[in-house]
Design a protein around this motif. Structure first.
Motif, mmCIF file in Angstrom:
data_model
loop_
_atom_site.group_PDB
_atom_site.id
_atom_site.type_symbol
_atom_site.label_atom_id
_atom_site.label_comp_id
_atom_site.label_asym_id
_atom_site.label_seq_id
_atom_site.Cartn_x
_atom_site.Cartn_y
_atom_site.Cartn_z
ATOM 1 N N ILE A 132 0.840 -1.202 0.000
ATOM 2 C CA ILE A 132 0.000 0.000 0.000
ATOM 3 C C ILE A 132 0.875 1.252 0.000
ATOM 4 O O ILE A 132 0.748 2.116 -0.867
ATOM 5 C CB ILE A 132 -0.957 0.001 1.201
ATOM 6 N N SER A 162 -3.584 7.766 -5.142
ATOM 7 C CA SER A 162 -2.467 6.856 -4.912
ATOM 8 C C SER A 162 -1.139 7.601 -4.863
ATOM 9 O O SER A 162 -0.975 8.664 -5.473
ATOM 10 C CB SER A 162 -2.415 5.797 -6.012
ATOM 11 N N THR A 187 -4.554 -6.602 -9.037
ATOM 12 C CA THR A 187 -5.224 -7.042 -7.818
ATOM 13 C C THR A 187 -4.312 -7.988 -7.060
ATOM 14 O O THR A 187 -3.696 -8.879 -7.650
ATOM 15 C CB THR A 187 -6.554 -7.747 -8.140
ATOM 16 N N GLU A 199 -7.678 3.142 -4.814
ATOM 17 C CA GLU A 199 -7.305 1.822 -4.310
ATOM 18 C C GLU A 199 -8.228 1.458 -3.151
ATOM 19 O O GLU A 199 -8.625 2.320 -2.371
ATOM 20 C CB GLU A 199 -5.864 1.820 -3.811
ATOM 21 N N LYS A 242 3.158 0.074 -7.994
ATOM 22 C CA LYS A 242 3.650 1.345 -7.456
ATOM 23 C C LYS A 242 5.012 1.730 -8.028
ATOM 24 O O LYS A 242 5.366 2.908 -8.038
ATOM 25 C CB LYS A 242 3.742 1.268 -5.930
ATOM 26 N N LEU A 280 -6.426 -6.545 -2.205
ATOM 27 C CA LEU A 280 -6.223 -5.133 -2.507
ATOM 28 C C LEU A 280 -6.300 -4.913 -4.009
ATOM 29 O O LEU A 280 -5.616 -5.603 -4.777
ATOM 30 C CB LEU A 280 -4.855 -4.675 -1.992
ATOM 31 N N HIS A 281 -7.140 -3.977 -4.426
ATOM 32 C CA HIS A 281 -7.195 -3.555 -5.823
ATOM 33 C C HIS A 281 -6.361 -2.291 -5.925
ATOM 34 O O HIS A 281 -6.709 -1.257 -5.360
ATOM 35 C CB HIS A 281 -8.639 -3.289 -6.251
ATOM 36 N N THR A 282 -5.230 -2.364 -6.633
ATOM 37 C CA THR A 282 -4.219 -1.331 -6.533
ATOM 38 C C THR A 282 -3.558 -1.085 -7.881
ATOM 39 O O THR A 282 -4.119 -1.404 -8.925
ATOM 40 C CB THR A 282 -3.176 -1.733 -5.459
ATOM 41 N N TRP A 283 -2.339 -0.532 -7.842
ATOM 42 C CA TRP A 283 -1.508 -0.276 -9.020
ATOM 43 C C TRP A 283 -0.122 -0.843 -8.758
ATOM 44 O O TRP A 283 0.259 -1.037 -7.605
ATOM 45 C CB TRP A 283 -1.361 1.236 -9.271
ATOM 46 N N ARG A 299 -3.309 -1.103 -13.483
ATOM 47 C CA ARG A 299 -4.099 -1.703 -12.419
ATOM 48 C C ARG A 299 -3.680 -3.153 -12.193
ATOM 49 O O ARG A 299 -3.266 -3.859 -13.111
ATOM 50 C CB ARG A 299 -5.570 -1.692 -12.807
#
Length: 383
Positions: A123, A165, A236, A197, A221, A216-219, A234
């Motif tokens: 995160i 984000s 997950t 996110e 980073k 977690l639905h994220t990118w 994107r």
């Protein structure tokens, strides 16, 4: 006898009343530290690798179960001029009682049981301005979001939402000794609702084992190079972790599946990330810790990569001198980064730390820093 009873009641009621007033009163706590850090390359041209000083201030304001926390740095960096100035670190409001913990604002969010490795702990991104030659806590970048946690004796559930984000900070300035070069990086995702996110984590505290399950639905980073440009996409994450104490040992495990992860070149594929670690509290102030993390990508030529860590620490002189060595070992390519440090407490507030960072690699993630081995010194005064 009646007066004795009245006096006894008063002795009970008055302290409770005072406690209630104290709980409802405004409480302010201020603390922080001043530190200065300087490092010189041990190979020619024996130039300065780092030279920075800072003042860290942390303010907590509480009333009842509600409060606010602010952490900020005032920095002077003699090498990286753009890092000089005021830096807001964390700033969030919170409500915390015996069951609920709610935080809203700029904060650092950590998941998982890995030590200085990222599997489910994705995160808060990382500041690689000086690569890993910083304290790991200083490398973490806060994110602006909402975190809500509900706890019971045997379990807890946590949900997070990050509307905007944050991403890795990479050293691309040629004046930076830690520069990776002028890498073109695409624009970060637009600040729109559908780009936020979100995720959650369920933790179980059972007899003899702690377990957690996360999603977690994220990118990604850290930008991934696609046709010469660093890109964000994107993805997950589905993960789980465990921690099991066994006598003087703690056995840790973590696994994370990255669904539809962006790969070098622009393709998308799932990757499996797994870690096993063991901590040994050997007695006499000795601590040893080892980890191995493996990544398997479902397509491409380099499907398997491995990274290990080894930490050994010992306290001496009635716990006033702390010796530690911590190494990252690139199992796939044979590279290593090892940080040795000796931390001497002159008193409870003032510490003097001497260290040596050793890099060696012919290929892989540490190759670009093969000539960056350095000797460093740090002074820190806490207040």
């Amino acid at each position: 006898m009646r007066y004795v009873i009245i006096i006894a009641i008063m002795w009970c009621v008055i302290p409770l009343s005072v406690m209630a007033q104290e709980e409802d009163s405004l409480r302010v706590n201020v603390k922080g530290f001043v530190d200065t850090y300087h490092a010189v390359r041990i190979e020619s041209p024996n130039d300065w690798m780092s030279s920075r000083s800072r003042v860290r201030g942390e303010v907590t304001i509480e009333k009842g179960y509600a409060g606010a926390f602010v952490s900020a740095n005032l920095v002077y960096n003699a090498i990286l001029k753009d890092r000089t100035g005021f830096q807001l670190r964390e700033a969030y409001a919170y409500y915390s009682d015996n069951q609920w913990d709610v935080r809203a604002g700029r904060q650092i969010i950590t998941w998982g049981v890995a030590d200085a490795l990222r599997l489910t702990d994705i995160i808060s991104p990382m500041d690689y301005t000086e690569f890993l030659a910083q304290d790991y806590d200083d490398i973490r970048i806060p994110v602006g979001g909402l975190r809500l946690r509900y706890s019971r004796e045997k379990w807890s559930v946590e949900v997070v939402a990050i509307p905007v984000s944050s991403f890795f900070e990479l050293p691309t300035d040629d004046n930076n000794p830690w520069s990776v070069g002028p890498v073109p990086i695409a624009a970060e995702p637009a600040h729109k609702f559908h780009n936020m996110e979100y995720g959650g984590r369920l933790s179980l505290f059972l007899s003899g084992i702690d377990l957690s399950f996360s999603a977690l639905h994220t990118w990604n980073k850290q930008p991934v190079m696609c046709n010469g440009v660093g890109e964000y996409r994107r993805m997950t994450m589905l993960g789980a972790d465990m921690s099991v104490p066994v006598d003087k040992f703690v056995i840790r495990g973590e696994i994370a599946e990255y669904l539809d992860e962006l790969q070098a070149g622009g393709s998308r594929a799932a990757s499996t990330n797994a870690l096993v670690g063991i901590d040994w509290y050997a007695g006499n102030d000795w601590t040893l810790s080892a980890q191995y993390a493996h990544k398997y990508v479902a397509q491409g030529e380099h499907r398997n990569t491995g990274l290990s860590t080894l930490r050994i620490s010992k306290d001496l002189l009635h716990n006033t001198l702390a010796l530690q060595t911590f190494a990252y070992i690139d199992v796939t390519n044979g590279g290593v980064f090892n940080r040795f440090s000796a931390d001497y407490a002159l008193n409870d507030q003032l510490h003097a730390i001497l260290g040596f960072d050793y890099f060696h690699a012919d290929s892989g993630m540490f190759r670009i820093y093969d000539k960056n081995s350095e000797l460093w010194v740090k002074l820190k005064y806490s207040f």
